[in-house]
Structure formats: structure tokens, C-alpha cells
Design an enzyme around this catalytic site. Structure first.
Site, mmCIF file in Angstrom:
data_model
loop_
_atom_site.group_PDB
_atom_site.id
_atom_site.type_symbol
_atom_site.label_atom_id
_atom_site.label_comp_id
_atom_site.label_asym_id
_atom_site.label_seq_id
_atom_site.Cartn_x
_atom_site.Cartn_y
_atom_site.Cartn_z
ATOM 1 C CG ASP A 128 -7.785 0.386 3.215
ATOM 2 O OD1 ASP A 128 -8.720 -0.402 2.995
ATOM 3 O OD2 ASP A 128 -6.587 0.092 3.049
ATOM 4 C CE LYS A 166 -4.088 -2.061 2.129
ATOM 5 N NZ LYS A 166 -5.050 -1.999 3.243
ATOM 6 C CE1 TYR A 191 -12.586 -10.213 4.121
ATOM 7 C CE2 TYR A 191 -10.864 -8.569 4.363
ATOM 8 C CZ TYR A 191 -11.572 -9.445 3.576
ATOM 9 O OH TYR A 191 -11.274 -9.572 2.242
ATOM 10 N N GLY A 196 1.436 0.648 9.213
ATOM 11 C CA GLY A 196 1.636 0.414 7.789
ATOM 12 C C GLY A 196 0.494 1.005 6.989
ATOM 13 N N GLY A 197 0.203 0.402 5.839
ATOM 14 C CA GLY A 197 -0.780 0.985 4.932
ATOM 15 C C GLY A 197 -2.149 1.195 5.544
#
Length: 282
Positions: free
Chosen positions: A109, A73, A227, A135-136
Site C-alpha cells: 500500500d 493490516k 475503489y 488504520g492500516g
């Protein structure tokens, strides 16, 4: 004479992605609008290409766009011109649209987390939040928390450079207080309103939790970006402490719908239908 049915070729670039439900989500978004969708899982190691060359190959093969996930990302944001100013500010992208002028990077996101929060908690503000992982997805959620009016954001990562980078980026975007978390904070969440897992720990193939087993505290709410699976050790820990839980599925769903709208140029007018079919298939 009826017009031919439009077909979109889409995909996901990342590692450890075989359990993702993104193909089903994008195919169903297409079906809701009468658009055929193909959605490939693209693991760079299997193609023998670096990320920039892989993007160029996807464009040559006729992809309309690709989603990007861990660990690419930040690389996507650094190497692809931003299609949205917030991508430049946060330094993370999860959606790349191929246009006649070249690829353009977006971050759903960020918008997806804000939408998921508001659907779950309405106008409530996040309060003082501990973000685990910078992070991303951590960058996107950190910016989302700032936009939702968090009173303070504490950042933790095994990479101190990433913490400093995200803290500086959030300060340039918002007036919210942001700082590196004391590592002892992971053991005792006293005074923390919300705790967020933005690490890959807990996902299939990456067992564990970013919190120690004996963590204490009474957080009001918690979010897990993982998820698959839905029930992670982190979820068990925070709900055991009494936190209202926002699952990664909600971010996955909201960001996916918004990514499809970027890829197709169409609005998904009936997301509840898409959600219902996805839930039936789970």
C-alpha cells in the site's frame, strides 16, 4: 522437453471482500508471465480461526503468500516478522510471503500509493494534507505522503489512540510536521491542499463518507482508498469542491502488481497489458 508451468496459490484475508478485484489482477499478472495463479478469498469468520492460526493454515495448505486487508493490516505487522524495514516503522502490512524461514510481512500500500501519486501528479508535492482514517491503509498512505514531501499531515480518526500512534511513527520516520486534526477541520477545508479518505466508508457494505454533507473549502487534490464502487459520496464531495481526484483503483492496481512481484519473485514487465485487460473486464 519444456518445463512444467509454475502455479502459485495466493489469497486475500479480510472482511467484506467479496467485491474485490484482486483475484483478476493477480491471475492476469501471472498470465503475463506464463504463471498459473489461483487466488482465494479468505474470510476469517468462515474458517473459524483467528488471524495467526489462519496464516499458519494457509502456509500448510501450500499458499505462496496472501494479501491482507481491513481489519487485519496492523495485526499482520505486529505478528509477522518484517520483510522490509518500513513495515516495522509504520506498523501495517498488507502482504505476507511464506518462505522456508517462515512468513515475512511487506506493505505494498505504501509503495503503491507513492507510485500512483507520481503517475497522476508527477513531481508535485502534496502540500498540507488531511488524512481521514489512521488504520492500516491510513498508516501506509501517511508514510507515503511523508516520503513524497508533504509540508504537514493532519490526522483524524474516531480512535484518538490510533492518531497518536501514527503521528509518533511518522515523526520517527520523517521530519514532516504531523498533528491531530481539529474535528472542526472536517467541516471547513480552508488551507488544506489535499484530503484523503482512508476509512472504509463508501465501500460496498459500508455506505457514507467521513466528511459531513455541508463541507466547505477548495482542496487542490483528493484521494479515496475505496475503489469498489469507484463513485463514492466522498468523491462527489471533493470533486464538487474542485479537487483533482486520485481514485482508489490506482492504489489497488499499483499495490497489487508489487505484491505479485513479491509473491512470484518475478517482475511484471507489461503492467499496461494487465491494466488494459482489467479495464476491459470492468
Amino acid at each position: 522437453m519444456s518445463e512444467p508451468v509454475r502455479t502459485l496459490r495466493l489469497g486475500l484475508i479480510g472482511g467484506n471482500i467479496t467485491a474485490t478485484r484482486s483475484p483478476a489482477l493477480h491471475v492476469l499478472c501471472g498470465l503475463s508471465l506464463g504463471v498459473n495463479v489461483t487466488y482465494d478469498l479468505i474470510i476469517p469468520a468462515e474458517w473459524g480461526l483467528g488471524f495467526p492460526d489462519l496464516l499458519a493454515q494457509c502456509a500448510r495448505l501450500g499458499f505462496a503468500g496472501v494479501n491482507v486487508t481491513y481489519p487485519h493490516k496492523e495485526e499482520a505487522a505486529a505478528q509477522v516478522p518484517a520483510g522490509d524495514p518500513v513495515v516495522r516503522a509504520m506498523g501495517s502490512a498488507n502482504t505476507v510471503l511464506f518462505t522456508p524461514e517462515g512468513p515475512r510481512a511487506f506493505n505494498t500500500d505504501h509503495s503503491g500509493f507513492v507510485a500512483a501519486w507520481r503517475a497522476a501528479f508527477g513531481a508535485r508535492k502534496p502540500g498540507r494534507v488531511l488524512v481521514l482514517g489512521t488504520g492500516g491503509v491510513g498508516r501506509a498512505v501517511g508514510f507515503g505522503l511523508a516520503d513524497l514531501g508533504a509540508s504537514e499531515i493532519l490526522l483524524h480518526d474516531t480512535d484518538a489512540g490510533k492518531v497518536a500512534s501514527l503521528a509518533a511513527a511518522i515523526r520517527g520516520h520523517s521530519a514532516v510536521a504531523v498533528a491531530a486534526a481539529d474535528p472542526a477541520r472536517l467541516h471547513d477545508l480552508a488551507g488544506i491542499d489535499g484530503v484523503v479518505n482512508c476509512t472504509p466508508l463508501g465501500m460496498e457494505g459500508r455506505p457514507g463518507s467521513p466528511l459531513p454533507e455541508a463541507v466547505r473549502g477548495r482542496p487542490v487534490w483528493a484521494f479515496d482508498a475505496v475503489y469498489t464502487p469507484a463513485d463514492t459520496p466522498f468523491r462527489a464531495q471533493v470533486t464538487g469542491l474542485g479537487a483533482a481526484f486520485l481514485g482508489g483503483y490506482e492504489l489497488y492496481f499499483q499495490q497489487g502488481v508489487r505484491a505479485f512481484e513479491i509473491f512470484s519473485g518475478l517482475e511484471v514487465a507489461n503492467p499496461d497489458w494487465v491494466r488494459g485487460i482489467l479495464s476491459h473486464r470492468a
